[in-house]
Design a protein around this motif. Structure first.
Motif, PDB file in Angstrom:
ATOM      1  N   VAL A 152     -40.079  22.450  -2.637  1.00 56.06           N
ATOM      2  CA  VAL A 152     -41.872  22.263  -2.442  1.00 56.06           C
ATOM      3  C   VAL A 152     -41.838  22.809  -0.483  1.00 56.06           C
ATOM      4  N   THR A 153     -43.468  22.863  -0.699  1.00 56.34           N
ATOM      5  CA  THR A 153     -43.014  22.816   0.895  1.00 56.34           C
ATOM      6  C   THR A 153     -44.584  22.057   0.645  1.00 56.34           C
ATOM      7  N   ALA A 154     -43.991  20.405   1.296  1.00 57.83           N
ATOM      8  CA  ALA A 154     -45.875  19.785   1.796  1.00 57.83           C
ATOM      9  C   ALA A 154     -46.695  19.914   3.370  1.00 57.83           C
ATOM     10  N   THR A 155     -47.650  20.272   3.678  1.00 63.24           N
ATOM     11  CA  THR A 155     -47.910  20.544   4.142  1.00 63.24           C
ATOM     12  C   THR A 155     -49.511  19.909   4.721  1.00 63.24           C
ATOM     13  N   GLU A 156     -49.583  19.299   5.883  1.00 59.93           N
ATOM     14  CA  GLU A 156     -50.603  18.222   6.592  1.00 59.93           C
ATOM     15  C   GLU A 156     -50.830  18.953   8.185  1.00 59.93           C
ATOM     16  N   HIS A 157     -51.921  18.934   8.396  1.00 61.48           N
ATOM     17  CA  HIS A 157     -52.512  19.346   9.387  1.00 61.48           C
ATOM     18  C   HIS A 157     -51.624  18.706  10.449  1.00 61.48           C
ATOM     19  N   ALA A 158     -51.468  18.802  11.898  1.00 58.40           N
ATOM     20  CA  ALA A 158     -50.653  18.774  12.709  1.00 58.40           C
ATOM     21  C   ALA A 158     -51.028  17.584  13.396  1.00 58.40           C
ATOM     22  N   GLY A 159     -49.884  16.712  13.818  1.00 62.31           N
ATOM     23  CA  GLY A 159     -50.362  15.753  14.494  1.00 62.31           C
ATOM     24  C   GLY A 159     -49.586  14.510  13.394  1.00 62.31           C
ATOM     25  N   LYS A 160     -50.141  13.426  13.352  1.00 62.80           N
ATOM     26  CA  LYS A 160     -51.052  12.424  12.458  1.00 62.80           C
ATOM     27  C   LYS A 160     -50.232  12.803  11.651  1.00 62.80           C
ATOM     28  N   ASP A 161     -50.865  13.556  10.928  1.00 58.78           N
ATOM     29  CA  ASP A 161     -51.379  13.281  10.137  1.00 58.78           C
ATOM     30  C   ASP A 161     -50.197  14.036   9.206  1.00 58.78           C
ATOM     31  N   VAL A 162     -49.215  15.208   9.498  1.00 62.18           N
ATOM     32  CA  VAL A 162     -47.933  15.718   9.104  1.00 62.18           C
ATOM     33  C   VAL A 162     -47.021  14.509   9.242  1.00 62.18           C
ATOM     34  N   ALA A 163     -46.957  13.784  10.636  1.00 65.57           N
ATOM     35  CA  ALA A 163     -45.862  12.508  10.696  1.00 65.57           C
ATOM     36  C   ALA A 163     -45.960  11.839   9.980  1.00 65.57           C
ATOM     37  N   GLN A 164     -46.872  11.151   8.906  1.00 68.33           N
ATOM     38  CA  GLN A 164     -47.647  10.290   8.026  1.00 68.33           C
ATOM     39  C   GLN A 164     -46.522  10.711   6.760  1.00 68.33           C
ATOM     40  N   LEU A 165     -47.078  12.174   6.221  1.00 67.71           N
ATOM     41  CA  LEU A 165     -46.276  12.583   5.151  1.00 67.71           C
ATOM     42  C   LEU A 165     -44.871  13.256   5.313  1.00 67.71           C
ATOM     43  N   ARG A 166     -44.601  13.228   6.189  1.00 69.89           N
ATOM     44  CA  ARG A 166     -42.786  13.553   7.011  1.00 69.89           C
ATOM     45  C   ARG A 166     -41.555  12.125   6.496  1.00 69.89           C
ATOM     46  N   ALA A 167     -43.159  11.073   7.884  1.00 68.00           N
ATOM     47  CA  ALA A 167     -41.734   9.710   7.717  1.00 68.00           C
ATOM     48  C   ALA A 167     -42.169   9.146   5.160  1.00 68.00           C
ATOM     49  N   ASN A 168     -43.099   9.485   4.904  1.00 66.68           N
ATOM     50  CA  ASN A 168     -43.157   9.358   3.179  1.00 66.68           C
ATOM     51  C   ASN A 168     -42.138   9.753   2.784  1.00 66.68           C
ATOM     52  N   VAL A 169     -41.888  11.613   2.645  1.00 62.93           N
ATOM     53  CA  VAL A 169     -41.019  11.892   1.766  1.00 62.93           C
ATOM     54  C   VAL A 169     -39.521  11.896   2.358  1.00 62.93           C
ATOM     55  N   GLU A 170     -39.231  11.533   3.529  1.00 59.29           N
ATOM     56  CA  GLU A 170     -37.791  11.435   4.065  1.00 59.29           C
ATOM     57  C   GLU A 170     -38.120   9.668   3.064  1.00 59.29           C
ATOM     58  N   ALA A 171     -38.782   8.886   3.366  1.00 62.68           N
ATOM     59  CA  ALA A 171     -38.172   7.573   2.159  1.00 62.68           C
ATOM     60  C   ALA A 171     -37.627   7.849   1.308  1.00 62.68           C
ATOM     61  N   ARG A 172     -38.320   8.917   0.514  1.00 63.78           N
ATOM     62  CA  ARG A 172     -37.927   8.975  -0.985  1.00 63.78           C
ATOM     63  C   ARG A 172     -36.351  10.066  -1.294  1.00 63.78           C
ATOM     64  N   ALA A 173     -35.789  10.681  -0.011  1.00 66.55           N
ATOM     65  CA  ALA A 173     -34.527  11.242   0.222  1.00 66.55           C
ATOM     66  C   ALA A 173     -33.250  11.235  -0.724  1.00 66.55           C
ATOM     67  N   GLY A 174     -33.099   9.353  -1.294  1.00 66.13           N
ATOM     68  CA  GLY A 174     -32.457   9.451  -2.012  1.00 66.13           C
ATOM     69  C   GLY A 174     -32.416   9.748  -3.656  1.00 66.13           C
ATOM     70  N   GLU A 175     -33.625  10.007  -4.319  1.00 64.45           N
ATOM     71  CA  GLU A 175     -33.915   9.972  -5.775  1.00 64.45           C
ATOM     72  C   GLU A 175     -33.491  11.661  -5.988  1.00 64.45           C
ATOM     73  N   GLU A 176     -32.977  10.760  -7.473  1.00 65.38           N
ATOM     74  CA  GLU A 176     -32.819  12.566  -8.269  1.00 65.38           C
ATOM     75  C   GLU A 176     -34.252  13.532  -8.172  1.00 65.38           C
ATOM     76  N   THR A 177     -33.768  14.849  -7.778  1.00 59.29           N
ATOM     77  CA  THR A 177     -34.384  15.630  -7.774  1.00 59.29           C
ATOM     78  C   THR A 177     -34.153  17.255  -8.095  1.00 59.29           C
ATOM     79  N   ASN A 178     -33.616  17.034  -9.625  1.00 60.14           N
ATOM     80  CA  ASN A 178     -33.045  18.246 -10.787  1.00 60.14           C
ATOM     81  C   ASN A 178     -32.965  18.856  -9.766  1.00 60.14           C
ATOM     82  N   GLY A 179     -31.905  19.838  -8.786  1.00 60.05           N
ATOM     83  CA  GLY A 179     -32.233  20.556  -8.026  1.00 60.05           C
ATOM     84  C   GLY A 179     -33.364  21.014  -7.047  1.00 60.05           C
ATOM     85  N   GLY A 180     -34.552  20.467  -6.490  1.00 58.50           N
ATOM     86  CA  GLY A 180     -35.162  20.878  -6.197  1.00 58.50           C
ATOM     87  C   GLY A 180     -35.058  20.820  -4.524  1.00 58.50           C
ATOM     88  N   SER A 181     -35.870  21.003  -3.675  1.00 60.01           N
ATOM     89  CA  SER A 181     -35.960  20.301  -2.573  1.00 60.01           C
ATOM     90  C   SER A 181     -37.653  20.413  -1.943  1.00 60.01           C
TER      91      SER A 181
END
Length: 241
Positions: free
Chosen positions: A99-128
């Motif tokens: 998956v490529t998750a996108t958001e507008h540059a600036g605070k929106d993409v920064a919040q999205l990145r923080a949310n994704v990083e917070a879930r880094a330890g979850e089982e992903t079934n081979g995904g990225s």
């Protein structure tokens, strides 16, 4: 608009409520997201304020519910245009998609990145998953890392993006730029003033085949009221003659 089912996607064959993506009826992750994401200030008919200050669009869960029941996701290369808080992108990742998750540059993409990083330890079934800035439109395209990449996505995901008519041209340009001949676009929105104008602009390009998904295939009453006016379409570039 042309009526069409894409020949290259499993949507052409309505599938049973069990088996695909390991999903069982009544136990989809879209349901779990609605249950687990706690409201912030309020829970509205069409969206939920979340504690981070962002929004969970309920129609996006209708789309996720459709995909996890009817479309093989594992191993697919998927881009979501404007992922918001990342709820849908992260669940597609957990199903084994790349998956490529996108958001507008600036605070929106920064919040999205923080949310994704917070879930880094979850089982992903081979995904990225990766988070990439993407501001809509041709003028901003060169500022996105995507501008230097080959666009060979299997699916594009678009949820509740067409409620502002003055942004339709920029969104359409970005959608078309990200498409390759194999790409299937899954697009969902609620019936608001000017929303259907986006589909008229898609039709004006004469570049896409478009299919409206039947209400009975959406099972949207889990997430939205009966009269919510949810509309989902599947689009793909027309084959060159």
């Amino acid at each position: 608009l042309s009526l069409w089912w894409p020949s290259c996607t499993p949507v052409t064959r309505l599938m049973a409520e069990t088996g695909i993506n390991g999903v069982e009826a009544g136990a989809t992750r879209a349901r779990a997201v609605l249950r687990d994401v706690q409201p912030g200030d309020d829970d509205h008919t069409d969206f939920r304020d979340v504690e981070s200050g962002g929004i969970l669009w309920k129609a996006s869960l209708v789309l996720l519910h459709f995909l996890e029941r009817k479309v093989e996701l594992r191993g697919k290369k998927i881009i979501e245009i404007s992922s918001g808080e990342g709820h849908v992108a992260c669940e597609l990742w957990r199903y084994g998609a790349h998956v490529t998750a996108t958001e507008h540059a600036g605070k929106d993409v920064a919040q999205l990145r923080a949310n994704v990083e917070a879930r880094a330890g979850e089982e992903t079934n081979g995904g990225s998953i990766r988070v990439v800035p993407l501001t809509w439109g041709e003028d901003a395209w060169d500022r996105s890392p995507l501008a230097t990449e080959e666009t060979n996505f299997d699916f594009i995901i678009m949820s509740e993006l067409v409620f502002e008519a003055d942004l339709h041209d920029e969104l359409l340009w970005s959608m078309q730029r990200l498409c390759s001949p194999k790409t299937v676009v899954y697009h969902i929105f609620l019936d608001r003033p000017f929303s259907f104008m986006f589909l008229a602009k898609v039709d004006d390009t004469q570049a896409f085949d478009v299919k409206a998904v039947a209400d009975e295939d959406l099972d949207n009453l889990v997430f939205l009221q009966q009269d919510a006016g949810v509309h989902m379409h599947i689009m793909q570039l027309k084959a060159k003659s």
